[in-house]
Design a protein around this motif. Sequence first.
Motif, PDB file in Angstrom:
ATOM      1  N   LYS A  44       0.912  -1.167   0.019  1.00 41.65           N
ATOM      2  CA  LYS A  44      -0.114  -0.041   0.017  1.00 41.65           C
ATOM      3  C   LYS A  44       0.685   1.209  -0.021  1.00 41.65           C
ATOM      4  O   LYS A  44       0.506   2.160  -0.781  1.00 41.65           O
ATOM      5  CB  LYS A  44      -0.941   0.058   1.338  1.00 41.65           C
ATOM      6  N   LEU A  72       4.593  -5.312  -6.356  1.00 39.00           N
ATOM      7  CA  LEU A  72       3.294  -5.506  -6.895  1.00 39.00           C
ATOM      8  C   LEU A  72       3.621  -6.235  -8.421  1.00 39.00           C
ATOM      9  O   LEU A  72       2.512  -6.433  -8.993  1.00 39.00           O
ATOM     10  CB  LEU A  72       2.595  -4.069  -7.199  1.00 39.00           C
ATOM     11  N   ASN A  86       3.932   1.623  -1.358  1.00 31.10           N
ATOM     12  CA  ASN A  86       4.461   1.518  -2.834  1.00 31.10           C
ATOM     13  C   ASN A  86       3.438   2.166  -3.481  1.00 31.10           C
ATOM     14  O   ASN A  86       3.943   3.083  -4.408  1.00 31.10           O
ATOM     15  CB  ASN A  86       4.752   0.170  -3.105  1.00 31.10           C
ATOM     16  N   GLU A  87       2.246   1.847  -3.456  1.00 31.51           N
ATOM     17  CA  GLU A  87       1.217   2.409  -4.207  1.00 31.51           C
ATOM     18  C   GLU A  87       1.004   3.665  -4.056  1.00 31.51           C
ATOM     19  O   GLU A  87       0.848   4.575  -4.904  1.00 31.51           O
ATOM     20  CB  GLU A  87      -0.068   1.414  -4.128  1.00 31.51           C
ATOM     21  N   ALA A  88       1.063   4.130  -2.643  1.00 29.94           N
ATOM     22  CA  ALA A  88       0.836   5.491  -2.430  1.00 29.94           C
ATOM     23  C   ALA A  88       2.079   6.422  -2.870  1.00 29.94           C
ATOM     24  O   ALA A  88       1.497   7.461  -3.651  1.00 29.94           O
ATOM     25  CB  ALA A  88       0.865   5.655  -1.017  1.00 29.94           C
ATOM     26  N   LEU A 134      -4.955  -1.401  -4.804  1.00 25.59           N
ATOM     27  CA  LEU A 134      -5.279  -2.250  -3.474  1.00 25.59           C
ATOM     28  C   LEU A 134      -6.468  -1.542  -2.803  1.00 25.59           C
ATOM     29  O   LEU A 134      -7.123  -2.100  -1.804  1.00 25.59           O
ATOM     30  CB  LEU A 134      -3.814  -2.279  -2.698  1.00 25.59           C
ATOM     31  N   MET A 135      -6.359  -0.059  -2.838  1.00 24.44           N
ATOM     32  CA  MET A 135      -7.343   0.592  -2.130  1.00 24.44           C
ATOM     33  C   MET A 135      -8.392   1.268  -2.943  1.00 24.44           C
ATOM     34  O   MET A 135      -8.180   1.636  -4.241  1.00 24.44           O
ATOM     35  CB  MET A 135      -6.758   1.706  -1.735  1.00 24.44           C
ATOM     36  N   VAL A 180       4.056   5.732  -5.530  1.00 26.46           N
ATOM     37  CA  VAL A 180       3.861   6.026  -6.870  1.00 26.46           C
ATOM     38  C   VAL A 180       2.908   7.007  -7.470  1.00 26.46           C
ATOM     39  O   VAL A 180       3.025   7.764  -8.373  1.00 26.46           O
ATOM     40  CB  VAL A 180       3.637   4.640  -7.559  1.00 26.46           C
ATOM     41  N   LEU A 202      10.845   4.878  -6.898  1.00 22.79           N
ATOM     42  CA  LEU A 202       9.485   4.320  -6.528  1.00 22.79           C
ATOM     43  C   LEU A 202       8.989   3.293  -7.291  1.00 22.79           C
ATOM     44  O   LEU A 202       8.538   2.184  -6.931  1.00 22.79           O
ATOM     45  CB  LEU A 202       8.430   5.495  -6.251  1.00 22.79           C
ATOM     46  N   VAL A 233      -2.745  -1.161 -10.302  1.00 22.81           N
ATOM     47  CA  VAL A 233      -2.339  -1.077  -8.985  1.00 22.81           C
ATOM     48  C   VAL A 233      -3.386  -0.454  -8.457  1.00 22.81           C
ATOM     49  O   VAL A 233      -3.774   0.847  -8.381  1.00 22.81           O
ATOM     50  CB  VAL A 233      -1.182  -0.008  -9.030  1.00 22.81           C
ATOM     51  N   ASN A 237      11.024   0.002  -6.954  1.00 18.09           N
ATOM     52  CA  ASN A 237      10.549  -0.749  -5.657  1.00 18.09           C
ATOM     53  C   ASN A 237       9.068  -1.266  -5.800  1.00 18.09           C
ATOM     54  O   ASN A 237       8.863  -2.275  -5.187  1.00 18.09           O
ATOM     55  CB  ASN A 237      10.658   0.205  -4.263  1.00 18.09           C
ATOM     56  N   ALA A 238       8.189  -0.464  -6.162  1.00 20.53           N
ATOM     57  CA  ALA A 238       6.828  -0.920  -6.358  1.00 20.53           C
ATOM     58  C   ALA A 238       6.675  -2.261  -7.399  1.00 20.53           C
ATOM     59  O   ALA A 238       6.009  -3.241  -7.186  1.00 20.53           O
ATOM     60  CB  ALA A 238       5.921   0.242  -6.689  1.00 20.53           C
TER      61      ALA A 238
END
Lengths: 164, 337, 483, 102
Positions: free
Chosen positions: C158, D89, C160-162, D99-100, C164, D81, D97, D84-85
Motif C-alpha cells: 500500500k 506489485l 508503494n502504491e501511495a 489495492l485501495m 507511485v 519508487l 495498481v 521498488n513497487a
Amino acid sequence: MNAEALAFYALAAMVVVGGGLVVQSRNLVHAAVSLVPTLLGVAGLYVLLHAEFVTAIQLLIYVGAITVLILFVILLTEGATGLRVPQRNEQVPLALVVSGALVLLLWAVLLRVPWGPPAGTLPPYNPGAVGRSLLMPYVLAFEVTSLVILACLVGAIVIARREE
Amino acid sequence: MGVGGLLAAVWQVEIVRMVVLAAVVFTFLAVGGPLFLVLAERKISAWIQARVGPKHVGPHGLLQTVADTLKLLYKENILPHRADVVLFSVAPILVAVAALLDWVVIPFAPGWVVRDLNVGVLYFAAVSSLTVIGILAGGWASNNKYSLLGALRSAAQMVSYELPLGFSLILVATITGTLSTVRIVEAQPYPAYLYPSVVVAAVVFLIAATAEANRIPFDLPEAEAELVAGYFSEYTPMRFALFQLGEYGSLLASSALFTTLFLGGWKGPFQIPGVGPVVDGLVWFLLKTYAVVFFLMWVRWTYPRLRIDQLLGLSWKVLLPVSMVNLLVAGLLVVVR
Amino acid sequence: MNWADLRWLVPELVLSAAAVLLLVADLFTPAERKRWLGWFAVASVVPAAASAVILLGDLQALRSPGVRIFSDTYTLDAFAVYFKLVALGAVALVSLVSLEYFPGRTPHLGEVFALLLFAGVGLLLMASASDLILLLLSIEFVSLSSYLLAGFLKRDPKSNEAGVKYFLYGAATTGVMAYGFSLLYGLTGSTSLYDIGPRLGQAGPAVYLAVGMALAGFGFKVSMVPFHQWTPDVYEGAPTPITAFLSVGPKAAGFAALVRTLSVGIPLEQVNWPLLLAALSALTMTVGNLLALVQRNLKRMLAYSSIAHAGYVLMALAAWRSPWALQGLLYYLLAYLFMNLGAFFVAMVAADATGSDEIPDHAGLSQRAPWVAAAMAVFMLSLTGIPPTAGFFGKFYLFAAAVDAGLLWLAALAVANSVVSLYYYVGVLRALYLMPPATPGPLPVPAGLRAGLLVALVGTLAAGLYPQPVVLFVETARRLLTG
Amino acid sequence: MIGLSHYLVLSSLLFGLGLYGVLTRRNAVAILMGIELMLNAANVNFVAFTRFVDPTFVRGHVAALIVITLAACEAVVGLALVINAYRHLETVNVDQVDLMKG
C-alpha cells in the motif's frame, strides 16, 4: 527561406515527430528512444535562441542522464516483456479532446498577446552571464537546488536498493 | 528556390556545417585512425605478449586491417530472430555518430578547430553520453539476453564513470575560468601551485575515460567468457564495424581531449624549424594524442579485468570522493590566490 | 548578495544543518540507538522556531513590514513567520510520533527523519518565496521529499502504491504549473512577484490561462478539486505519521504560497481570482464532504475530510476583499494543524492495537483507552466546528469573511456542508463510544504518541477557549501582508 | 523571420503531446515520459521569452536550468519508487495498481 527558418522547421519537425512517437509508440523502448530526437530538437532550439549553456545542460542532463535512466528502468521492469499488454487506457478519446482543446486554446490566446518588446540589445549569453545570474540574484535558488538533490539522492537510494 | 538555393540555405545552418566539418575531420582522423589503431593494437599486444602479430598482408602486415575491413563488408548481414529491426539498425549509427560529434570541439592547431564552442568541455561530456543510449538500444533490440545484460552493464558503467570525468572537466574549467577548449589550451601551462590538483584530475580522467570507452580493465560489457560478446554479440559485419568504429573513435577522442586539457594541446616544447605554426601544432598534437593511445593500449594488454562490483565501487567510492575533494582544494586555491 | 542578509534565513539554515548532520550521524549510530536520531530531529525544531520568533522581533524593531532579500526572491514578514511556525509545529509533532511508528517498520530511521527535516526546510521556503523560480523549487522540494516519505515502507504494497501515485499526480501538476509560470514570466519579463503584479498590463485572457495553469500546482498541494484525486489513495497508503504530515504541513505551506502569489503577483483588477476561487471552494468542500460520507476506512475518511477543509479555507481567498478573510485563513490553518494531527494520532493508537484502519475496528476504544477516545471526541467536534473548540472559531472567521464579502451563497453552502460533515465525524465517535470492543483490556499508548496527542489536544482547546493571542498575531500578520 | 510566436506554437504543441501521454498511458514510466515533454515545453517558453521579451537578463535561462535539475530529481525519485513497487506489485501499470478503492 533563410537558414534560421530552415533550422527551426527542421528542429520543430524533429521535436513534434519525436514527441508523437514518445506518447504513441506501443513499444516502450521505442518511446524512450524517441525521447532522444525530441530532446535533441529542443536542444537545437536553444542553440537558435543563443542559449548555449542551457543547450549543454539539456544534452548532459536530459539526453545523457534522464533518458538513460528511463531506458534503464524500462529494461529492468516490463520493457522487454510487456509488449502484449495494451499500453493505453480507455481514456484515449477524452484525452485527445482535452489536450487538443488545450493546445487550440493556447494558440488562440497566446498568438493574440502583444508580447513585450525586447528591452535592449542582445547581450552575450555566455556561460559566464548565466553563472553570474545563478550566483547573484538567484543564489538562494541555486543553493536550495543542492539540498533538493541531496534529499532526492538519499531517499531514492534507500527506496530503490534491494533489502538484504 | 532551386535545389542549389536549398543546399545553400542548408549550408547556412550552423549545426549542419558543424556536423559536416566534424565528419570530414573524423574521416581523416578517426576512420583512418581506427584502421591504424586496430593494427597498432594488434602489433602492440603482440609485442607485449612476445608475438609477431599480423605480418603477411602488405609490408609488415600494414594492410591487414584494410583486408579485414573488406572481408567484413563482404560478409552476410544477419538479422537475429525477432529482433527489433529499426532500433537494431539505428543503435550502431548512434554510437558512431556520438564518436563523430566529439571532434567538433577538439582543437588540432592554433585556429584549427571545427567550432570553438563557449561550452566546449560540457559539450564533450554531453555527447559522449549518447553512446550509452545507442548501446542500450542495441543490446535490447538484439532480442538476446546476453546482449541485454551486456548493455545494462555497459550503461551502468558509463554512467558511473561520467561523474568523476565531469569533475575533472570542472576542475580544469575552474582553473582556467572558461569552458572553451581553445582557451583552455591557451591557458596552459597551469600555475605551478595547482599542479598537484591537476595531476590528480588527470589520473582520474584517464581512468574514467578508459572505463567510458569500455576497455580493459573495464571491458566488462563484453566479458567474453561470461557474456559472449556483450551488447553486440548479435551484430554482423557492417553494423559491428560501426560499433567498433564508435569504440575506437571515442578512445581516440578521449585521448585527444586528454591532450587538450592536460598536455597542452597543440603547444610543443619547442618550435619545429621550417614549418608554420599550424603544422607545428598539428605535429605536436598528434604526437601527444597517439602517445596517450599507446599508453591506454599498453594498459589494456597488461592488466586483468575487474569484477562488476569492484568496477562500480572504484568509481563511486574512490574516484568520486577523490575528485570532489580535489575540486574543493583547487577551488579554494584559485580563490585564495 | 550581502552576507548580513543570511541572518533572515536562520530558521532554514538551522533545519538544513540539522538534516545534514542527521544523515552523517546516522552512519555512526548503531541500529539499536537510532531512536536518538528522532529525538535529535524533534530538538532541532526548537532553535529553528526560536530564531523565527526572534526574527519577528527584529522586524518589529526595524518597523518594517517585511524584508526582501536576494533580489526580492525571498521575503520575510510576519505572514511568513506565522506559516514557518505552523510548519515547524507540524514537523516537530510528526517527528515525535514517528519515533513510535517507524522503528520496527523500517531499518532506515535516519533517512526518515532527515527527509522530514528536508521537507520542513521546503515548507519554510514556501512560506517566504516571492519569486517564481524559488516558488517552483520550494514546492518541488516539499513534494519530492513527500513522495519518498509516502513510499517509504518498502515492503508494504500500500505504501508503494501511495508513493507511485503521489509521484505521478504531483509530477504531472508540476509540469502544468511550470508551463503556467513560464507564461507569467513571458507576460511580464520578470520572475519576481513584486514585478509581475504591476506589469500584468492589458494582457487579458492570457493572464487567466497562466494563472489557471499555475493554480494546478497549488491546487495539488492543498488537494483542491479537481486536483484532489491522489488524496484518498495516498492518505490511506502512506505511513500514518506521514499522512498526518501531508495533511497539515504541505497544505498550510501551499496556502501560504498561494496567498502570497495571488495577493502580491496577481492584481485583483487584472484577474478576478476571488470569483474563480469561490467556485473552486464550493466544488471542493462539497465533493470532499459527499465522498467522506461513504468511507469506512478512518484514514480515507480523513482524506476526504481534508479535501473538504481545503474547500473551507479556500473561502478565505474567495472572500479576499473582506478584512476578515486573511485572519480567518491564518487562524483556521493553525486550528487545523492541531485538530487534524490529533485525529491522525488517535488513528495510529487504534491501528496499533487492531492492525486495521477500518472505523468499525476502532469500536470500544472508550473502554480500552478512555483519554484517547475523549481526545478524539474533541478533535471530531472541532473538525465539525462545534464550540468551544478551535475549529469553531476558525469556521466562524471564515463564514464571517464570506458574508462580509457578499458571498452569502458560499457561506450558506459551507454551513450546509458542516452539518453534513457532522454525520461522519459523529459516526467515528459512535464506534468509539457505543460499540463494544472486540478485545477488552486497557490499551497501552507509547510515550511519544501520548506527548503528541497531548499537544494536539491542548492546542485545539486552548486556541478555542483563549483565542486572543492567536487573533492578535493573526491581525499583525494580516496588516503586514496587505499593508 | 522566426519570431516568438513560432516558439509558442511549438511549445504548446509539445505540451499538448505530453499531456496526452500523461492522460492515456498506463505504464508509470511512460507517464513520466509524458511529464518530461511537458517540462520541456515550459523550458522552451522560458528560453524563448528570455530572447524575445527579457533579453537583458538571463532569468529564463536560470529558470530552465532549475527546471532541468528538478526534472532529473523527479526522474530519480519516481523511478526509485517505480522499481521498488515493481518488486512487490509486479506491475508498473498504474490502473492495475489498486489495492485501495473507495
